[in-house]
Design a protein around this motif. Structure first.
Motif, PDB file in Angstrom:
ATOM      1  N   CYS A   1       0.974   9.549  -5.062  1.00 54.75           N
ATOM      2  CA  CYS A   1       1.406  10.826  -4.801  1.00 54.75           C
ATOM      3  C   CYS A   1       2.331  11.421  -5.874  1.00 54.75           C
ATOM      4  O   CYS A   1       2.236  12.696  -6.312  1.00 54.75           O
TER       5      CYS A   1
ATOM      6  N   ILE B   1       0.925   4.172  -2.883  1.00 53.51           N
ATOM      7  CA  ILE B   1       0.440   5.409  -2.346  1.00 53.51           C
ATOM      8  C   ILE B   1       1.522   6.433  -2.741  1.00 53.51           C
ATOM      9  O   ILE B   1       1.228   7.689  -3.279  1.00 53.51           O
TER      10      ILE B   1
ATOM     11  N   MET C   1       2.661  10.515   2.615  1.00 55.25           N
ATOM     12  CA  MET C   1       1.575  11.376   2.461  1.00 55.25           C
ATOM     13  C   MET C   1       1.981  12.984   2.711  1.00 55.25           C
ATOM     14  O   MET C   1       1.779  13.886   1.795  1.00 55.25           O
TER      15      MET C   1
ATOM     16  N   VAL D   1      -4.947   8.179  -4.260  1.00 58.01           N
ATOM     17  CA  VAL D   1      -4.650   7.939  -2.769  1.00 58.01           C
ATOM     18  C   VAL D   1      -5.612   7.684  -1.724  1.00 58.01           C
ATOM     19  O   VAL D   1      -5.592   6.849  -0.903  1.00 58.01           O
TER      20      VAL D   1
ATOM     21  N   THR E   1       3.441   5.222   5.758  1.00 58.77           N
ATOM     22  CA  THR E   1       2.397   5.841   5.022  1.00 58.77           C
ATOM     23  C   THR E   1       2.319   7.348   5.368  1.00 58.77           C
ATOM     24  O   THR E   1       2.201   8.028   4.256  1.00 58.77           O
TER      25      THR E   1
ATOM     26  N   LEU F   1      -6.535   4.482   0.808  1.00 57.19           N
ATOM     27  CA  LEU F   1      -6.551   4.527   2.289  1.00 57.19           C
ATOM     28  C   LEU F   1      -7.724   4.010   2.960  1.00 57.19           C
ATOM     29  O   LEU F   1      -7.765   3.178   3.794  1.00 57.19           O
TER      30      LEU F   1
ATOM     31  N   CYS G   1      -2.143   2.639   8.992  1.00 58.51           N
ATOM     32  CA  CYS G   1      -1.223   3.499   8.613  1.00 58.51           C
ATOM     33  C   CYS G   1      -0.124   3.392   9.531  1.00 58.51           C
ATOM     34  O   CYS G   1      -0.143   3.513  10.791  1.00 58.51           O
TER      35      CYS G   1
ATOM     36  N   TYR H   1       0.785  -1.156   0.098  1.00 61.46           N
ATOM     37  CA  TYR H   1      -0.022   0.111   0.051  1.00 61.46           C
ATOM     38  C   TYR H   1       0.838   1.384  -0.101  1.00 61.46           C
ATOM     39  O   TYR H   1       0.420   2.285  -0.856  1.00 61.46           O
ATOM     40  N   ASN H   2       2.046   1.317   1.022  1.00 60.68           N
ATOM     41  CA  ASN H   2       2.838   2.348   1.022  1.00 60.68           C
ATOM     42  C   ASN H   2       3.342   2.706  -0.393  1.00 60.68           C
ATOM     43  O   ASN H   2       3.647   3.862  -0.769  1.00 60.68           O
TER      44      ASN H   2
END
Length: 457
Positions: free
Chosen positions: A298, A294, A328, A306, A324, A310, A320, A290-291
């Motif tokens: 981004c 993301i 962000m 994004v 994470t 989440l 998170c 996921y990170n």
DNA sequence: CTAGGGTTAG
């Protein structure tokens, strides 16, 4: 006899409940057994200690040790080894050393695993000298080192920037008849790659091939990451293809390595292709996956995607972590929304994350880039921990704001403390001093930088 | 109990 075999059954039951993370159930089964006259033995308590260390913490496990003594059962070396592993997991070196001493005082002889754990914790606490002493103590006193003893030593040396010693030790041990495991090869190859010793890593990879061990998914991912690090993208992609053919892309490791490398290069289109490939193959995304995704969104400025990720995470019950949040915050800075980035950073403070250094660095840099140098300096001064990124960013942004004298002072204090800044930041100060009419200061600074470089090597 | 993937590089 009946009782002994009943206890054996009890222990099997407790072990199974602990594996299923059902500590409460395990405790109630023990209580019921005691009522029936089936008494827990040292194995029962050791199983519990291990489970409490893994699921709750070393303090909770220590309470089990007390209960054990109250029940008249003497803790053994395994009880203490489990507790020490628990302390090591939480990075509590003093606690671990205390347990080690306590064990010796009570006449329980430490075994090789006690020493392994001690060694590992010294390495993890950034004390390679102490760890190395333990290693040679094991070797010189013939405490029958286990294969893990060598692996912990080689891994620890690599993680503490002694990849060269790890390599030397590897060959020395080989000459003494030590037979490396696959894990030993993987550890060393990874350490050498990260240290930039690519030739040596290739030599060990060749050695692995000749050892009769088959390289596994970890070997492949390690070498692939090394290719990307040194910009050998084509070779990296070939390795990925090879992994797919061998069925080694069953988890997110390989794909995330490729995606992250491409994102770093700004090749987000290709990264997206690999992301789709990963999704198609039905891999269950974990927090790292996921990170990675993301971060990709981004970079593309796709904040809508994004939010969707989440939401997905929340539905799946994944929380998170500091990565994470940092990703962000960095994304918000990149999109120019410093205000929201700062708010996000403070919310991270509220939630009590232990390491926020990278997040702070992103915001300090973001403030500088947005022309808010005074705010950047304010945040810089408030930071309790700083690293080479922090200083490089601040020095660079001070130059951008034409505050060369301030930048020069900061750079000099870094040099005095042996901290190496990015070359581009140092160069910016020298150029700035020249262009603003301070050529002699610029020359003086350059010579100080050269001296510092010579002293370092 | 020891090996691989994710964040900052201006």
């Amino acid at each position: 006899m009946l009782c002994r075999s009943s206890t054996k059954l009890l222990n099997i039951c407790i072990a199974s409940l602990c594996r299923a993370h059902s500590l409460e159930k395990a405790e109630s089964v023990i209580a019921d057994s005691i009522r029936l006259g089936i008494l827990p033995n040292v194995v029962t308590y050791n199983t519990l200690i291990d489970a409490y260390c893994q699921l709750v913490g070393v303090d909770a496990a220590f309470c089990v040790l007390d209960r054990m003594r109250e029940a008249g059962i003497r803790p053994d070396v395994i009880s203490y080894n489990s507790l020490m592993a628990g302390a090591a997991k939480e990075g509590l070196l003093p606690r671990l050393e205390g347990l080690f001493d306590e064990m010796c005082q009570k006449g329980i002889n430490p075994d090789v695993w006690s020493f392994n754990t001690l060694m590992h914790c010294f390495f993890a606490s950034g004390k390679p000298d102490e760890a190395t002493k333990i290693f040679w103590y094991i070797m010189n006193n013939d405490l029958s080192p286990s294969p893990a003893t060598f692996n912990i030593m080689i891994n620890g040396l690599c993680k503490n920037n002694y990849a060269d010693y790890a390599l030397t030790l590897f060959w020395y041990l080989r000459s003494c008849g030590f037979v490396p495991q696959l894990i030993t090869y993987n550890t060393l190859i990874n350490g050498l790659c990260k240290a930039g010793r690519v030739q040596a890593a290739k030599r060990i990879l060749k050695e692995l091939g000749e050892s009769g061990n088959a390289p596994n998914a970890i070997t492949y991912t390690t070498v692939m990451k090394c290719c990307f690090k040194y910009k050998q993208f084509r070779h990296g992609f070939e390795i990925l293809l090879d992994m797919e053919r061998k069925g080694y892309t069953f988890d997110g490791y390989a794909y995330c390595t490729v995606i992250a490398a491409l994102v770093k290069e700004g090749r987000t289109k290709e990264a997206t292709d690999y992301m789709e490939q990963m999704m198609r193959s039905g891999i269950q995304l974990d927090i790292v996956s996921y990170n990675t995704l993301i971060n990709l969104y981004c970079r593309e400025g796709n904040l809508e995607a994004v939010s969707k990720l989440l939401c997905d995470m929340e539905k799946r019950g994944l929380e998170c972590d500091k990565y994470t949040h940092t990703i962000m915050i960095n994304g918000l800075c990149r999109s120019g929304d410093i205000k929201r980035a700062t708010e996000h950073l403070y919310s991270m403070n509220m939630e009590g994350f232990d390491s926020k250094l990278v997040a702070y660095n992103c915001v300090v840099d973001g403030l500088g880039k947005a022309g808010q140098i005074d705010h950047a300096m304010e945040m810089f001064k408030s930071m309790e921990r700083k690293d080479t990124f922090t200083y490089s960013s601040v020095v660079h942004n001070l130059c951008k704001a034409r505050r060369y004298s301030c930048a020069s002072k900061l750079l000099l204090s870094c040099l005095r403390n042996g901290l190496k800044l990015l070359d581009s930041a140092q160069q910016a100060v020298i150029n700035g001093l020249y262009s603003s009419g301070f050529p002699s200061e610029a020359k003086r600074l350059r010579s100080i930088i050269r001296t510092a470089q010579m002293l370092r090597y």
